[in-house]
Design an enzyme around this catalytic site. Structure first.
Site, PDB file in Angstrom:
ATOM      1  CG  HIS A   1      -1.694   1.177   1.359  1.00  0.00           C
ATOM      2  ND1 HIS A   1      -3.056   1.097   1.625  1.00  0.00           N
ATOM      3  CD2 HIS A   1      -1.653   2.519   1.238  1.00  0.00           C
ATOM      4  CE1 HIS A   1      -3.689   2.084   1.662  1.00  0.00           C
ATOM      5  NE2 HIS A   1      -2.879   3.265   1.258  1.00  0.00           N
TER       6      HIS A   1
ATOM      7  CG  HIS B   1      -0.739   7.153  -1.240  1.00  0.00           C
ATOM      8  ND1 HIS B   1      -2.248   7.013  -1.763  1.00  0.00           N
ATOM      9  CD2 HIS B   1      -0.993   6.375  -0.019  1.00  0.00           C
ATOM     10  CE1 HIS B   1      -2.758   6.448  -1.098  1.00  0.00           C
ATOM     11  NE2 HIS B   1      -2.341   6.132   0.120  1.00  0.00           N
TER      12      HIS B   1
ATOM     13  CE  LYS C   1      -7.806   2.084  -1.017  1.00  0.00           C
ATOM     14  NZ  LYS C   1      -6.589   2.212  -0.119  1.00  0.00           N
TER      15      LYS C   1
ATOM     16  CG  HIS D   1      -9.900   4.597   3.133  1.00  0.00           C
ATOM     17  ND1 HIS D   1      -8.688   5.300   3.673  1.00  0.00           N
ATOM     18  CD2 HIS D   1     -10.772   4.934   4.249  1.00  0.00           C
ATOM     19  CE1 HIS D   1      -8.952   6.059   4.644  1.00  0.00           C
ATOM     20  NE2 HIS D   1     -10.086   5.871   5.191  1.00  0.00           N
TER      21      HIS D   1
ATOM     22  CG  HIS E   1      -5.115   2.462   5.765  1.00  0.00           C
ATOM     23  ND1 HIS E   1      -6.381   2.298   6.049  1.00  0.00           N
ATOM     24  CD2 HIS E   1      -4.728   3.368   4.712  1.00  0.00           C
ATOM     25  CE1 HIS E   1      -6.961   3.111   5.089  1.00  0.00           C
ATOM     26  NE2 HIS E   1      -6.172   3.687   4.314  1.00  0.00           N
TER      27      HIS E   1
ATOM     28  CG  ASP F   1      -1.496   5.003   4.162  1.00  0.00           C
ATOM     29  OD1 ASP F   1      -1.724   5.396   2.924  1.00  0.00           O
ATOM     30  OD2 ASP F   1      -2.282   5.357   4.833  1.00  0.00           O
TER      31      ASP F   1
HETATM   32  N1  LIG Z   1      -3.446   7.770   4.451  1.00  0.00           N
HETATM   33  C1  LIG Z   1      -3.577   8.920   4.428  1.00  0.00           C
HETATM   34  O1  LIG Z   1      -3.689   9.826   5.424  1.00  0.00           O
HETATM   35  N2  LIG Z   1      -3.588   9.724   3.317  1.00  0.00           N
HETATM   36  C2  LIG Z   1      -3.739   9.026   2.109  1.00  0.00           C
HETATM   37  C3  LIG Z   1      -5.251   8.123   1.598  1.00  0.00           C
HETATM   38  C4  LIG Z   1      -5.209   7.131   2.202  1.00  0.00           C
HETATM   39  O2  LIG Z   1      -4.582   6.139   2.183  1.00  0.00           O
HETATM   40  O3  LIG Z   1      -6.206   7.037   2.852  1.00  0.00           O
HETATM   41  C5  LIG Z   1      -3.101   9.966   0.783  1.00  0.00           C
HETATM   42  O4  LIG Z   1      -3.273   9.750  -0.193  1.00  0.00           O
HETATM   43  O5  LIG Z   1      -2.584  11.041   1.552  1.00  0.00           O
HETATM   44 ZN   LIG Z   2      -3.074   5.168   1.633  1.00  0.00          ZN
HETATM   45 ZN   LIG Z   3      -6.866   5.199   2.848  1.00  0.00          ZN
END
Ligand SMILES: NC(=O)N[C@@H](CC(=O)O)C(=O)O
Ligand SMILES: [Zn+2]
Ligand SMILES: [Zn+2]
Length: 343
Positions: free
Chosen positions: A13, A15, A98, A135, A173, A246
């Site tokens: 997971h 970003h 997702k 999520h 998460h 995450d």
């Molecule tokens: N985890 C977070 O607080 N933020 C994530 C989005 C997510 O995973 O929910 C993001 O894309 O910034």
């Molecule tokens: Zn995330």
């Molecule tokens: Zn998330």
């Protein structure tokens, strides 16, 4: 123990964002991980196979010379995605989609407003053997922010699993004892990722000595009993729990803001942070299964065959990294970590 050798871990997971930001995020991730499930919550979101494959190419182009890293793109579910796109995605090698409940988190405005609306898509995913990443928070403003994950399990996840018993689902998460327990007692089609920061911190971290936006993420950090339940789950040896950082970068000025963005950036030191959490629980010997085996096993992918090495070697995390024109403040900025990834 002063050295740690692990089969190369993967991040289930992550970003990475897009454009110029890939220079920073991809370099960090490629240092740490062999593969990563890359989240599709870009602006606009990654909702077609064509977009997902183009995004994968942009990520590949940002891998520093001499490094190997395999991004695994995902599709962002909306109310309008056609089931035919799922079939196409599967053929293109996309492994997962997702589910963002609309409004639940960063860039989730285009997310799903009601599970009923995507039943045909979930049907197709189940038939194709695609994994649903969730999520897991309800968005009802009347529900206390700290309860939104537990309520999601009762109101959404339990009926969803009843309606689609063959669908493989990852609860992303997880942050609560309720989620850890629910995943533990469920059948093996349900698994969960756990972040390093939810293993290391409870909600006090957000408020110690003043408000600390770099500890703010969604789902928000919970009280200590929940953190302990997550540590227990991650270190239990139970194959349903695996690594998903995450890591969620936001420019520092957008986090240090009257309405700061949600997300903690951990890709710069992901394995070091997990090692610290596992060591604190006296469970370093469980780290490899959590970081390197359970994820690929659940995704039906081969485990990596190369290794990474960590050493007990104090180092100070940089105060910030450059992030396009902006700055990115990593978790533990300026702090000393005891483990260091050396190769
Ligand atoms: N985890 C977070 O607080 N933020 C994530 C989005 C997510 O995973 O929910 C993001 O894309 O910034
Ligand atoms: Zn995330
Ligand atoms: Zn998330």
């Amino acid at each position: 123990m002063n050295t740690l050798t692990l089969t190369r871990p993967d991040d289930w997971h992550l970003h990475l964002r897009d454009g110029v930001f890939l220079q920073t995020t991809v370099a960090h991730a490629a240092q740490q991980f062999g593969r990563a499930i890359v989240m599709p919550n870009l602006r606009p979101p990654v909702t077609t196979v064509e977009q997902a494959l183009a995004y994968k190419e942009r990520i590949l182009a940002a891998i520093p010379a001499g490094m190997q890293f395999e991004p695994l793109p995902t599709l962002y579910l909306t109310d309008n995605l056609a089931p035919a796109e799922i079939v196409k995605a599967r053929q293109a090698g996309i492994l997962a989609c997702k589910l963002y409940p609309a409004g639940a988190t960063t860039n989730s405005d285009a997310g799903v407003t009601s599970l009923q609306k995507i039943h045909p898509v979930l049907e197709a995913m189940q038939a194709q053997g695609m994994i649903l990443l969730v999520h897991g928070e309800v968005t009802d403003p009347a529900i206390d922010l700290f309860d939104r994950e537990a309520v999601f399990i009762d109101q959404q996840l339990i009926p969803l699993r009843r309606d689609f018993p063959e669908l493989k689902i990852v609860m992303e998460h997880i942050t609560t004892r309720e989620a850890a327990q629910y995943v533990t007692q469920a059948d093996d089609r349900l698994a969960a990722t756990i972040t390093a920061h939810h293993l290391l911190y409870n909600r006090n971290a957000i408020f110690t000595g003043g408000i600390r936006p770099h500890y703010y993420c969604l789902p928000v950090l919970k009280r200590e009993t929940h953190r302990q339940a997550l540590v227990e789950a991650a270190t239990s040896g139970n194959a349903k729990f695996f690594l998903g950082t995450d890591s969620a970068p936001h420019a520092a000025h957008l986090k240090e803001h009257a309405s700061g963005c949600a997300g903690c950036y951990t890709a710069h030191a992901a394995l070091e942070l997990y090692a610290q959490a596992f060591e604190a629980a006296n469970a370093l010997e469980q780290l490899e299964a959590f970081a390197s085996f359970n994820g690929p096993d659940f995704y039906n992918l081969p485990r990596n065959t190369n290794t990474v090495h960590l050493e007990k070697q104090p180092w100070v995390v940089p105060e910030s990294y450059s992030y396009g024109e902006a700055q990115l403040k990593p978790l533990c900025a300026g702090e000393t970590l005891s483990w260091k990834l050396v190769s």
